[in-house]
Design an enzyme around this catalytic site. Structure first.
Site, PDB file in Angstrom:
ATOM      1  N   SER A  88      78.373  58.789  40.578  1.00 49.10           N
ATOM      2  CA  SER A  88      79.313  58.776  41.705  1.00 49.10           C
ATOM      3  C   SER A  88      79.138  57.613  42.660  1.00 49.10           C
ATOM      4  O   SER A  88      79.916  57.471  43.616  1.00 49.10           O
ATOM      5  CB  SER A  88      79.180  60.091  42.485  1.00 49.10           C
ATOM      6  OG  SER A  88      79.595  61.183  41.686  1.00 49.10           O
ATOM      7  N   GLU A 124      23.158  23.112  57.968  1.00 42.66           N
ATOM      8  CA  GLU A 124      23.165  22.510  56.642  1.00 42.66           C
ATOM      9  C   GLU A 124      22.676  21.064  56.598  1.00 42.66           C
ATOM     10  O   GLU A 124      22.164  20.624  55.575  1.00 42.66           O
ATOM     11  CB  GLU A 124      24.586  22.582  56.058  1.00 42.66           C
ATOM     12  CG  GLU A 124      25.099  23.991  55.805  1.00 42.66           C
ATOM     13  CD  GLU A 124      24.344  24.697  54.687  1.00 42.66           C
ATOM     14  OE1 GLU A 124      23.891  24.002  53.751  1.00 42.66           O
ATOM     15  OE2 GLU A 124      24.202  25.934  54.757  1.00 42.66           O
TER      16      GLU A 124
END
Length: 787
Positions: free
Chosen positions: A488, A212
């Site tokens: 239950s 770059e």
């Protein structure tokens, strides 16, 4: 002769006429301009230098303005870093309920590499009973954890030992790094993981400079030669094929400017680059660039910076990337969409190989290293494994808890780290179980839905949560938001209340199984029935419990008092109103899977109530823990009587309503309880092994009939969960105050072990007083001497 002057004489005698003054010749235009030149030049020069001065002042003022903008960004908060949300940190210690296979799965999830012999951080090797692990360094809520190599040994019950390889020292506890689950984005939609320059791999930085900006360390923010070279190349090509921007210019554009292509923007970019280069060190500029650069798109999230890109593409920390993987990250900068490796793998690999070649030509790689790197595959993470987890149900609870404990503004802070209780392996197993089971059950009823909560028995943290049959669905969270009769599932608390009265009840006590008619709160009569509509006169308490018999339970509950049962449930962690009517004894209490998980966590934890939580620690941007309150623990159910309830729940799985579960895992001790509401509208299951407590609901959003019992609906989900995540057998360790008891089968009278017709069950020591001689009459001679 006349006297007359001759002309000559006249001329001589006549007075001389005065000559007129010579006229100045008229100035021509040319000569006029020449003569006026110095005056106009001075004026023009005066105008020019004044304009120049103004321009300098304007540029200087604009430069000062830009400098202030840059300084605020660089010297303040460069980015709003999303809140990082982590899973629990797996703790390994002698006796830890973690199997060899579970640790292997955890290491795979964390991205550790299995090798023959670990040579660096992030690697491990494994035999049947040992794992040699080289752990990564990481930030733990209790402080920084350094890299460490250990040998972990296992047996069938879990971890036996954890020893440091360097000196064979046994460690009391050893933590694995937590899984990064997600980052909560509240700002601009940008996602990143900050990585300091000194933590970035050497070859990655070198490759970036080569590709770059080769003169990065020489120029002053702008490289005129690069701009000129790029212009010539582009003119020659007739299109833009090369850029002349330096890394500093790219950073200026990314940080402060738009992507608009205009001369004005380029000039501003250049000015800012010069200012940035003047003010800051090259390494600081490089660090900002490497954490800002756009690296791809993860659906709606922009992936910024090398740290997150490493996780996004490879699923592992940037420090552990190979040279080839580092080269790929540099390669993709040019065009993350164009070089998308999942869509265009050949294109991406060609670009990566170009970067590798540049490294070789620069002498950073030798030929052999280049060849090995270029021949390696891209090594991408699986495309279907996201870098952020879809956990809508769990994250909704996390956000709610954060707001309650730390305030609504917490997630707006930059850089916070949230450590949660989520167990990624339990979550994955739960999601698979839900999808598999609901798909099967849905063949008969597509409207079936599910809510599921798993807790960690040891930490009282929420280990997993599913709020919909499609686990990734972000909407109504049935794990938390439903309120349905629990059936239950309330019975263990009825029996816990009774068994705490050891002088009256034990597991062998006979209970009435006879018709009973009661009045409810509205004055209406209620006659409970057993599921099979049969009455047996009387049954042992343990039988009534494991067969989930209704009538004996109601008779027991009425004998001990409905309000006492409500108190037990409240102490165990039920935080909503409990209707104190007889029907409550059979589960006419509305709750959610999270509420059920809370009270069954209390039973699993030896009767100790601890408020379930989803967040353990929050660190601020400086890695300091934030203070927060937490509810105090309490002993809700005495440990001894709680042990009897746990034992009864293991019998439910062994030979009661959940025996199908027991048959599936014949050599594993599990505790469970099934539940079904009236007309089979709600199917429930709650249970636990040595590690996790589970609470599961299956039903319909419209409260319609499902035709499912607790054992055929919710328990099927739990069974699938254990198939996906092998259970650890429950350790029924002796509890103070509990002894082995022997009771007459029919009467429940305490007897000695060698008496006929006795059943063996645990009992409270203080109330277990077996009768002498099995209750037979004493011989006459013993009576004579007083027994």
């Amino acid at each position: 002769m006349t006297d007359k002057a001759t002309p000559k004489a006249a001329a001589k005698k006549a007075p001389a006429k005065k000559k007129p003054a010579a006229r100045k010749p008229r100035a021509t235009k040319k000569s006029s301009a020449k003569k006026a030149g110095p005056g106009w030049g001075r004026k023009l020069w005066s105008i020019c230098w004044k304009l120049g001065l103004i321009l300098v002042v304007v540029i200087a003022s604009y430069g000062i303005y830009l400098d202030q903008i840059i300084a605020r960004k660089f010297e303040g908060q460069k980015w709003h870093l999303p809140a990082q949300v982590f899973s629990r940190s797996m703790a390994l210690y002698p006796g830890a309920a973690v199997s060899h296979g579970q640790l292997m799965a955890e290491l795979k999830l964390l991205g550790y590499r299995k090798v023959a012999n670990p040579r660096q951080v992030g690697e491990f090797s494994a035999s049947k009973t040992k794992i040699d692990l080289w752990r990564r360094p990481f930030l733990h809520p209790q402080g920084d954890q350094v890299e460490q190599r250990v040998m972990i040994t296992f047996d069938s019950n879990g971890v036996v030992s954890v020893a440091r390889n360097s000196d064979k020292r046994q460690l009391a506890v050893f933590h694995l790094e937590p899984v990064l689950l997600d980052r909560i984005i509240t700002g601009d939609g940008e996602d990143r993981l900050f990585v300091a320059t000194d933590k970035l791999p050497k070859h990655l930085v070198e490759a970036l400079i080569l590709v770059e900006d080769r003169s990065f360390y020489e120029h002053h923010g702008v490289n005129p030669f690069a701009i000129l070279r790029a212009a010539m190349v582009n003119i020659s090509a007739g299109r833009t094929v090369q850029g002349g921007s330096t890394l500093t210019q790219q950073l200026a554009k990314n940080f402060f400017l738009s992507s608009e292509r205009s001369l004005t923007r380029k000039i501003r970019e250049a000015l800012m680059a010069i200012i940035i280069d003047f003010r800051y060190e090259k390494n600081e500029i490089l660090e900002a660039y490497l954490n800002e650069v756009y690296m791809g798109q993860d659906k709606a999230r922009g992936v910024h910076g090398m740290g997150l890109a490493s996780q996004f593409y490879f699923g592992r920390p940037i420090a552990e990337l190979t040279v080839a993987q580092q080269a790929f990250l540099v390669a993709v900068i040019k065009g993350p969409s164009y070089y998308n490796p999942w869509r265009y793998p050949e294109r991406a690999q060609d670009r990566r190989d170009l970067v590798l070649r540049l490294l070789m030509e620069a002498g950073e790689l030798n030929n052999a290293q280049y060849q090995a790197a270029a021949e390696s595959p891209l090594g991408l993470r699986k495309a279907n494994r996201s870098v952020h987890q879809k956990l809508p149900a769990f994250f909704s609870v996390v956000k709610h808890e954060l707001a309650n404990r730390y305030g609504d503004a917490l997630l707006q802070q930059s850089g916070i780290k949230v450590y949660t209780t989520l167990d990624p392996m339990a979550q994955e197993a739960a999601e698979k179980a839900v999808e598999q089971t609901l798909k099967q059950l849905g063949k008969n009823d597509e409207s079936l839905q599910v809510g599921m909560v798993l807790t960690d028995k040891y930490s009282a943290g929420i280990a997993a949560m599913v709020g919909d049959k499609v686990p990734s669905y972000k909407g109504f969270n049935r794990a938390v938001e439903i309120r349905r009769p629990i059936g239950s599932l309330i019975k263990p608390f009825v029996y816990a209340t009774a068994l705490n009265q050891g002088d009256k009840y034990n597991l062998a006590s006979p209970l009435k199984d006879q018709p009973i008619t009661l009045k409810n709160g509205q004055g209406k009569t209620w006659s409970p029935q057993n599921v099979d509509k049969q009455f047996r006169g009387q049954v042992p308490l343990l039988t009534a419990f494991k067969k989930s018999m209704n009538v004996p339970t109601v008779n027991l509950g009425m004998a001990i008092g409905v309000s006492d049962v409500a108190t037990t449930l409240d102490k165990a962690g039920w935080r909503e109103k409990i209707p104190e009517y007889p029907s409550m004894l059979l589960g006419a209490v509305n709750g959610s899977p999270l509420m059920v998980a809370q009270v069954f966590q209390t039973i699993a934890d030896d009767g100790r109530y601890r408020h379930l939580n989803s967040v353990t620690t929050v660190l601020n941007a400086q890695n300091q823990p934030l203070a927060a309150s937490r509810p105090q623990a309490s002993q809700a159910i005495p440990a001894a009587s709680n042990f009897l309830v746990k034992y009864a729940m293991t019998q439910v799985v062994e030979s009661g309503t959940a025996k199908r579960l027991g048959n599936n895992f014949p050599y594993v001790t599990l505790a469970g309880k099934t539940g079904t509401s009236n007309d089979s509208r709600d199917s429930w299951f709650a249970g636990f092994d040595e590690r996790n407590v589970a609470a599961i609901w299956v039903g319909r959003d419209d409260n319609g009939k499902t035709g499912l019992y607790g054992s055929s609906g919710a328990m099927a989900v739990y069974q699938a969960f254990l198939n996906n995540r092998a259970p650890l057998s429950l350790r029924m360790a002796p509890v103070d105050g509990v002894v082995q008891g022997y009771f007459e089968r029919n009467s429940g009278v305490a007897k000695q072990a060698d008496c006929d017709g006795v059943v063996k069950v645990p009992a409270l020591r203080e109330s277990y007083q077996p009768v002498a001689n099995c209750g037979e009459p004493l011989p006459w001679w013993k009576k004579m001497i007083g027994g």
